[in-house]
Design a protein around this motif. Structure first.
Motif, PDB file in Angstrom:
ATOM      1  N   TYR A  38       3.001  14.328  31.461  1.00  0.00           N
ATOM      2  CA  TYR A  38       3.775  13.234  30.957  1.00  0.00           C
ATOM      3  C   TYR A  38       5.117  13.706  30.247  1.00  0.00           C
ATOM      4  N   GLY A  44       8.156   9.410  31.876  1.00  0.00           N
ATOM      5  CA  GLY A  44       6.684   9.305  31.375  1.00  0.00           C
ATOM      6  C   GLY A  44       5.871   9.910  32.534  1.00  0.00           C
ATOM      7  N   VAL A  45       4.779   9.205  32.896  1.00  0.00           N
ATOM      8  CA  VAL A  45       3.705   9.768  33.608  1.00  0.00           C
ATOM      9  C   VAL A  45       4.259  10.200  35.100  1.00  0.00           C
ATOM     10  N   GLN A 109      -1.986   6.399  34.628  1.00  0.00           N
ATOM     11  CA  GLN A 109      -0.914   5.272  34.298  1.00  0.00           C
ATOM     12  C   GLN A 109      -1.545   3.856  34.359  1.00  0.00           C
TER      13      GLN A 109
END
Length: 271
Positions: A38, A44-45, A109
């Motif tokens: 992350y 983000g992911v 996610q």
């Protein structure tokens, strides 16, 4: 105590900060696990790269790694479902599953670490209700257990294929019926078994009787054919042959040709 040189203090501070950074950056992934990266400042992911595999990794200290078990795991479920005639049946089943390795980022996610409760349990329960509802308690108890196992597996697998989870097997360990229904089914099965045994004995006896009849008919036909083929001349010839063989015996003393009934030789013994 001597005072530290002014240049030594920054070095010590820098070393401490470096140790902290390294501690935050070092990630060790254990056996049978994989890590989802992350990126705090990078979208983000990470879903477009393979997950972090087993072993030691260095990541930026402001990023995070979420570790998932990627071995095959087992879920044990006890479910109460309804049969085709509305009776409550308890099914004890196990499911063998694991996350799809290359889709681990998407799994995190979309579903997160609680994906077992979010999708796997609801999927297998839904499939069990759907499948068991097609059968009667008698079918579930006796002949259809393997069939419902295969059907639950197929329906659950179809659901989980869209959820980044791989289902390897569903095992139906036990089917529990209400006691009164179970006893009624067992009595019926026992009666059916006894009926089949009786029918088998009847068929066996009929076959044996038919065999004896055929053998007797064969003997009767053979005797009839033999009787029809025997004439006086043939009987006389056979009598002569038999007399000649008897005459060769050491116990036979006198043979009078033509002295017996029907013109056959007469054999006189020692006495």
């Amino acid at each position: 105590m001597e005072k530290l040189p002014k240049i030594g203090i920054p070095i010590i501070i820098a070393a401490i900060l470096l140790i902290i950074v390294l501690a935050k950056s070092a990630v060790t992934i254990g056996s049978g696990e994989a890590g989802v990266l992350y990126k705090t400042f990078g979208g983000g992911v990470v879903i477009d790269e393979p997950p972090l595999g087993e072993g030691f990794h260095l990541v930026a200290p402001w990023n995070d790694v979420i570790v998932y078990e990627v071995r095959q795991q087992e879920l044990f479920e006890q479910m109460k479902v309804l049969s085709s005639n509305g009776l409550e049946i308890q099914i004890d089943a196990s499911a063998w599953y694991l996350p799809v390795y290359n889709d681990l980022g998407k799994l995190h996610q979309n579903l997160g670490e609680g994906y077992l409760d979010r999708v796997i349990k609801p999927a297998i329960r839904s499939a069990a209700r759907s499948v068991v509802g097609r059968y009667t308690p008698e079918q579930l108890y006796s002949s259809k257990r393997d069939a419902i196992q295969d059907e639950i597996f197929a329906e659950t697998k179809k659901i989980l294929e869209k959820q980044y989870v791989q289902l390897n097997e569903v095992l139906v360990r036990d089917v529990t019926l209400p006691p009164t229904i179970k006893q009624a089914i067992e009595r019926k099965l026992k009666q059916e078994q006894e009926s089949l045994e009786y029918e088998f004995r009847l068929v066996t006896a009929a076959k044996e009787a038919e065999k004896v009849r055929i053998e007797a008919q064969g003997k009767a036909d053979a005797n009839r054919i033999l009787s029809a083929s025997l004439t006086d001349k043939i009987l006389q010839d056979k009598g002569i042959d038999a007399t000649l063989k008897l005459s060769e015996s050491p116990n036979t003393k006198v043979v009078v040709v033509g002295s017996g009934d029907s013109g056959l030789p007469l054999i006189l013994g020692n006495n």
